[in-house]
Write an enzyme that holds these catalytic residues in place. Sequence first.
Site, PDB file in Angstrom:
ATOM      1  N   GLU A   1       0.836  -1.211   0.000  1.00 29.61           N
ATOM      2  CA  GLU A   1       0.000   0.000   0.000  1.00 29.61           C
ATOM      3  C   GLU A   1       0.867   1.256   0.000  1.00 29.61           C
ATOM      4  O   GLU A   1       0.576   2.217  -0.719  1.00 29.61           O
ATOM      5  CB  GLU A   1      -0.937   0.011   1.211  1.00 29.61           C
ATOM      6  CG  GLU A   1      -2.033  -1.060   1.183  1.00 29.61           C
ATOM      7  CD  GLU A   1      -2.930  -0.954  -0.038  1.00 29.61           C
ATOM      8  OE1 GLU A   1      -3.228   0.175  -0.456  1.00 29.61           O
ATOM      9  OE2 GLU A   1      -3.312  -2.010  -0.574  1.00 29.61           O
TER      10      GLU A   1
ATOM     11  N   ASP B   1       3.978  -4.096  -5.729  1.00 32.40           N
ATOM     12  CA  ASP B   1       4.508  -5.395  -5.290  1.00 32.40           C
ATOM     13  C   ASP B   1       6.034  -5.355  -5.253  1.00 32.40           C
ATOM     14  O   ASP B   1       6.664  -5.807  -4.293  1.00 32.40           O
ATOM     15  CB  ASP B   1       4.068  -6.518  -6.247  1.00 32.40           C
ATOM     16  CG  ASP B   1       2.634  -6.985  -5.972  1.00 32.40           C
ATOM     17  OD1 ASP B   1       2.050  -6.541  -4.966  1.00 32.40           O
ATOM     18  OD2 ASP B   1       2.118  -7.795  -6.764  1.00 32.40           O
TER      19      ASP B   1
HETATM   20 ZN   LIG Z   1      -2.465  -2.451  -4.780  1.00 38.44          ZN
END
Ligand SMILES: [Zn+2]
Length: 420
Positions: free
Chosen positions: A278, A365
């Site tokens: 996030e 990621d």
């Molecule tokens: Zn995301």
Amino acid sequence: MSLFAIVVLVLILARLLTELWLSLLNQSHVRARANKVPPVFSGTIDEKTYRRSVDYTLAKSRFGDIVNVFDALILIGVLFSGVLPWAFGKFSGSFDSSILAMAGFLFVTGITLTILGLPFAWHAQFKLEDRFGFNTTTTKTWILDRIKGFLLALLLGYPLLVLVLKLIEWTGANWWLWAAVIVIAFQLILLLVAPAIIMPLFNKFTPLPEGPLRERLFALARRIDFPTRSIEVMDGSKRSRHSNAFFTGFGRFRRIVLFDTLVAQLTNAELESVLAHEIGHYKKRHVLKLLSISIAGVVIGFAAIAWLARQQWFYRAFGFEHQMGFAAAHVVPAILLFTLLAGTITFWASPFIHTWSRRFEYEADAFARATLREEKSLIQALRKLSERNLSNLTPHPLYSAFYYSHPTLLERERALRAPA
Ligand SMILES: [Zn+2]
């Protein structure tokens, strides 16, 4: 029927047929892999859960097909039956063509269309989601949610409509630019205050309680220079067992929200990896980029409305009288028709927007992996989330390319395991 009306009709049907075709393609792709867990997922998911994810995917797709057909029929009916010019005439006749009445016409039309969709929303929550054990919404919560949504539209949306229509009369030819500025300002303010004022109307937010998890997450935020005031837990379980995490607000007001369902499902290490992902969205400026797209969308939208409001063929195609000028009553049909038709056009942009969105997910990621110097926790978290949410593990590639805002589990695992 005018030539333009026929073009619109063809576009609506083309969209519907594309939706149905993609859905059938996806359903048969999933059904062909239904009997056995595909080898790449053995060890990720057990046979029984896999089976349920297939059933859930198919049930949702079939229901989606019905909703899409219904929506297209309603749109065609509303556009070509003459009901809109009739209602517009009633409103102008009974309340004069005053700004308040014109805004009222747009508001009432919007609410009516929302009400038509309510039975489907009800079915999705209390039949479909319930059958797979996701629904935790009570009838009372569901009804209250709708009432709150309506009141918010009335208190925020209606005055904004009135203001935009006033601008047409105040500023003349450049009204659309002023309207865009006002609507963007309104959106930015809403973005700022929503976490503090609007979201608490629907959910309870509590700071993550003291303890090892809180320490770990704040330590992570400090380490990567993400000064956050609070990490909060939202009672997502009030409505559904689905789990999620999101990021809201900007500047000093940004905060990270974890669903209580997510906190319950993941280990501390997995939650840390989700938080890192996030924060990755923030660090890579995804929030800002999405915001600029939405701002550009508002400007283009108003420019299009202002142009359409000068086209006689556009009004005639749907049975409206056309008059030139900058009275609200002259522009209101263009605002309404544009709003109704926008989805028919933007639908074709969705694969491009989703490609972009998936790129952001890969970047977030990769950020999480670089920050934590490992990818195992995030992979574990993604697998668990996909399993608990009964995500479709084997979507048809064309289907996921068109609709998915996130890459599939397999795609994300591959990217996380690939050398940096
Ligand atoms: Zn995301």
